[in-house]
Design a protein around this motif. Structure first.
Motif, PDB file in Angstrom:
ATOM      1  N   GLU A   1       0.823  -1.220   0.000  1.00  0.00           N
ATOM      2  CA  GLU A   1       0.000   0.000   0.000  1.00  0.00           C
ATOM      3  C   GLU A   1       0.855   1.268   0.000  1.00  0.00           C
ATOM      4  O   GLU A   1       0.392   2.331  -0.414  1.00  0.00           O
ATOM      5  CB  GLU A   1      -1.004  -0.003   1.165  1.00  0.00           C
ATOM      6  CG  GLU A   1      -0.401   0.101   2.566  1.00  0.00           C
ATOM      7  CD  GLU A   1      -0.086  -1.271   3.175  1.00  0.00           C
ATOM      8  OE1 GLU A   1       0.476  -2.116   2.468  1.00  0.00           O
ATOM      9  OE2 GLU A   1      -0.381  -1.455   4.375  1.00  0.00           O
TER      10      GLU A   1
ATOM     11  N   ASP B   1      -7.506  -0.250   2.353  1.00  0.00           N
ATOM     12  CA  ASP B   1      -8.051  -1.511   2.876  1.00  0.00           C
ATOM     13  C   ASP B   1      -6.964  -2.523   3.262  1.00  0.00           C
ATOM     14  O   ASP B   1      -7.260  -3.583   3.796  1.00  0.00           O
ATOM     15  CB  ASP B   1      -9.019  -2.136   1.858  1.00  0.00           C
ATOM     16  CG  ASP B   1      -8.348  -2.412   0.517  1.00  0.00           C
ATOM     17  OD1 ASP B   1      -7.242  -1.869   0.273  1.00  0.00           O
ATOM     18  OD2 ASP B   1      -8.906  -3.180  -0.286  1.00  0.00           O
ATOM     19  N   LYS B   2      -5.713  -2.214   2.982  1.00  0.00           N
ATOM     20  CA  LYS B   2      -4.619  -3.126   3.349  1.00  0.00           C
ATOM     21  C   LYS B   2      -4.140  -2.897   4.785  1.00  0.00           C
ATOM     22  O   LYS B   2      -3.317  -3.641   5.295  1.00  0.00           O
ATOM     23  CB  LYS B   2      -3.413  -2.936   2.416  1.00  0.00           C
ATOM     24  CG  LYS B   2      -3.737  -3.001   0.929  1.00  0.00           C
ATOM     25  CD  LYS B   2      -3.598  -4.401   0.406  1.00  0.00           C
ATOM     26  CE  LYS B   2      -3.860  -4.462  -1.093  1.00  0.00           C
ATOM     27  NZ  LYS B   2      -4.258  -5.804  -1.526  1.00  0.00           N
TER      28      LYS B   2
ATOM     29  N   CYS C   1      -4.112  -2.911   8.779  1.00  0.00           N
ATOM     30  CA  CYS C   1      -4.680  -3.902   9.702  1.00  0.00           C
ATOM     31  C   CYS C   1      -5.627  -3.264  10.709  1.00  0.00           C
ATOM     32  O   CYS C   1      -6.745  -3.707  10.881  1.00  0.00           O
ATOM     33  CB  CYS C   1      -3.567  -4.635  10.430  1.00  0.00           C
ATOM     34  SG  CYS C   1      -2.631  -5.682   9.307  1.00  0.00           S
TER      35      CYS C   1
ATOM     36  N   LYS D   1      -5.174  -9.939   2.809  1.00  0.00           N
ATOM     37  CA  LYS D   1      -4.932  -8.628   2.221  1.00  0.00           C
ATOM     38  C   LYS D   1      -4.065  -8.691   0.968  1.00  0.00           C
ATOM     39  O   LYS D   1      -3.734  -7.673   0.363  1.00  0.00           O
ATOM     40  CB  LYS D   1      -4.296  -7.695   3.252  1.00  0.00           C
ATOM     41  CG  LYS D   1      -5.262  -7.446   4.408  1.00  0.00           C
ATOM     42  CD  LYS D   1      -4.811  -6.334   5.310  1.00  0.00           C
ATOM     43  CE  LYS D   1      -5.745  -6.170   6.503  1.00  0.00           C
ATOM     44  NZ  LYS D   1      -7.029  -5.544   6.169  1.00  0.00           N
TER      45      LYS D   1
ATOM     46  N   LYS E   1      -0.947  -9.316   0.698  1.00  0.00           N
ATOM     47  CA  LYS E   1       0.340  -8.618   0.839  1.00  0.00           C
ATOM     48  C   LYS E   1       1.532  -9.566   0.763  1.00  0.00           C
ATOM     49  O   LYS E   1       2.664  -9.122   0.731  1.00  0.00           O
ATOM     50  CB  LYS E   1       0.371  -7.861   2.176  1.00  0.00           C
ATOM     51  CG  LYS E   1      -0.677  -6.770   2.245  1.00  0.00           C
ATOM     52  CD  LYS E   1      -0.759  -6.159   3.622  1.00  0.00           C
ATOM     53  CE  LYS E   1       0.218  -5.030   3.781  1.00  0.00           C
ATOM     54  NZ  LYS E   1      -0.004  -4.273   5.028  1.00  0.00           N
TER      55      LYS E   1
END
Lengths: 296, 186
Positions: A21, A277-278, A280, B157, B159
């Protein structure tokens, strides 16, 4: 926008993974601000902290491979969002100004690096090359009512002779940007204290203690959110916030933004594009509160 | 701090070696303690950083090289930034780690394993492969439950990648490591 805002872009490994992000929001705001980022083709890892704990020639060679790629792009400045990448690229450049060291580094490389590339953080080009006034002029949704603590982490500005940007004890670049965009930036006494860095995995207790202090201090000064410029700091404070709460008997619920995400919101960029939205710890309530004072 | 009898144990070649590899003049340290005052890691160190500096001056090679502090320093640069005599203390800590590695000291094995796993990931893939790094670290240390609670937070997510990154210059990066290993054996 003038042609001068044209840079080689080094995202760094975490930018393709755990700090995606940060990379997304960096690219999004630069596109909106007319700053051209040309990704360094086929860039490799700078070696981060582990490389320099093993050997300085190896560490500099891992950085210099990338700097040599930038030289080939015919661009004079490389920018990176990540302070750890930045410190490695800058330290390599600094040490390679000595002939003997440069020769040793080049012995490890396929393509020698001659030393013509300047390296800066994205934060630095925003305040020095773009300028606060130009940035402010592009804001469509001021961050009014948002109370934040700007946390720089330890190595964005240190050591000063190598990093050559802002103040090593009391940096203000993020404070000034966020203030210009309408946020209330609270004085944060721990702005350059270390978060525990990469010890989260091998010595979690260290991160629980050091990042715990940062969250305590942010809450004590009444910050609704922390704002960072470093992937590792963000990960320790955001992803590990529940672990920190359990370890320290605390109940923090503080969203931890990348400063580029907040700039993006002020520029009216879609949240999805900024990777909001990434995060936590949910920033929903805090984002909803932006500008609320005006509405009431 | 324990009492050190330097008439018996002073190793001048150690002091010279640290000065040569770091490019720093050890005798400039007058023990003001500013490095320790600013060091965020003193609470986990066995020797605070100013004492490491003093022990180097006193030529106490073994005590210094077996110190846990060398492996718990995160290179946050507080000491270097605040030294009134412009000693690059963080650079000295780095050089001491290099020497400790060469002499086979690793008193904080989890930290060494983590750094080694990170570098093997770079050597193999050209960039860090985060999941691969964790698997290799767990294999080295047997710490299966490290951060297992973070999985459900990170994985949805998107990631973390399940496949290693692929870059064309992977072999160029491997060559950097190979040449480094050859040079260090010379």
């Amino acid at each position: 926008m003038s042609d001068s805002l044209n840079y080689a872009y080094y995202p760094g490994c975490s930018g393709t993974g755990t700090s995606i992000e940060y990379d997304m929001s960096t690219r999004a705001i630069c596109a909106k601000l007319g700053i051209t980022l040309n990704e360094v083709p086929d860039w490799s890892c700078c070696g981060s902290t582990p490389a320099h704990t093993v050997d300085h020639t190896l560490s500099s060679a891992l950085s210099a491979r990338n700097l040599a790629l930038v030289e080939k792009m015919n661009l004079d400045t490389a920018v990176t969002p990540c302070p750890s990448c930045l410190t490695n690229l800058k330290t390599a450049t600094h040490r390679m100004s000595k002939d003997e060291f440069r020769d040793d580094v080049n012995k490890l490389l396929d393509t020698p690096y001659n030393g013509g590339v300047d390296t800066k953080s994205v934060l630095q080009i925003l305040v020095e090359d773009m300028g606060l006034d130009a940035l402010k002029a592009k804001a469509v949704k001021p961050l009014k009512g948002l109370k934040v603590a700007a946390y720089y982490g330890c190595i964005m500005n240190r050591p000063p002779e190598v990093m050559n940007f802002d103040d090593p004890e009391h940096p203000m670049a993020m404070d000034n940007i966020l203030t210009a965009l309408g946020a209330t930036v609270l004085p944060f006494p721990l702005k350059v204290e270390c978060c525990g860095a990469s010890f989260g995995i091998p010595r979690k207790d260290i991160v629980m203690s050091l990042s715990g202090k940062l969250l305590d201090a942010a809450e004590d000064i009444g910050a609704e959110a922390l704002v960072t410029a470093c992937p590792l700091c963000q990960m320790n404070l955001d992803l590990r916030q529940d672990q920190i709460n359990s370890a320290n008997g605390a109940k923090h619920n503080i969203p931890v933004f990348y400063y580029t995400q907040l700039i993006g919101l002020a520029l009216g960029i879609d949240e999805k594009e900024l990777g909001i939205d990434k995060l936590c710890v949910s920033p929903r309530t805090v984002i909803n509160g932006i500008g609320a004072e005006d509405a009431s | 701090m324990e009492i050190v009898n330097i008439t018996k144990s002073y190793d001048s070649s150690f002091v010279k070696q640290v000065e040569k590899e770091s490019g720093q003049n050890m005798s400039l340290c007058y023990q003001c303690g500013n490095c320790t005052a600013g060091c965020p890691y003193t609470f986990v160190y066995d020797q605070p950083v100013n004492q490491i500096m003093r022990l180097v001056q006193a030529g106490q090679k073994e005590t210094v090289l077996k110190s846990k502090s060398l492996w718990l320093c995160a290179t946050c640069e507080s000491c270097t930034t605040r030294c009134p005599n412009n000693i690059d203390v963080a650079h000295i800590m780095d050089v001491l780690r290099h020497m400790a590695r060469r002499e086979g000291y690793a008193p904080v094995p989890t930290v060494k394993s983590f750094w080694d796993s990170f570098l093997s990931s770079v050597e193999k893939n050209g960039r860090v492969f985060e999941i691969g790094l964790l698997v290799s670290y767990i294999a080295k240390t047997g710490r299966f439950w490290t951060d297992v609670d973070l999985g459900p937070k990170v994985l949805p997510k998107g990631k973390m990648h399940f496949k290693p990154p692929q870059i064309q210059g992977k072999e160029e990066v491997q060559k950097i490591f190979n040449r480094f290993k050859e040079e260090s054996q010379k």
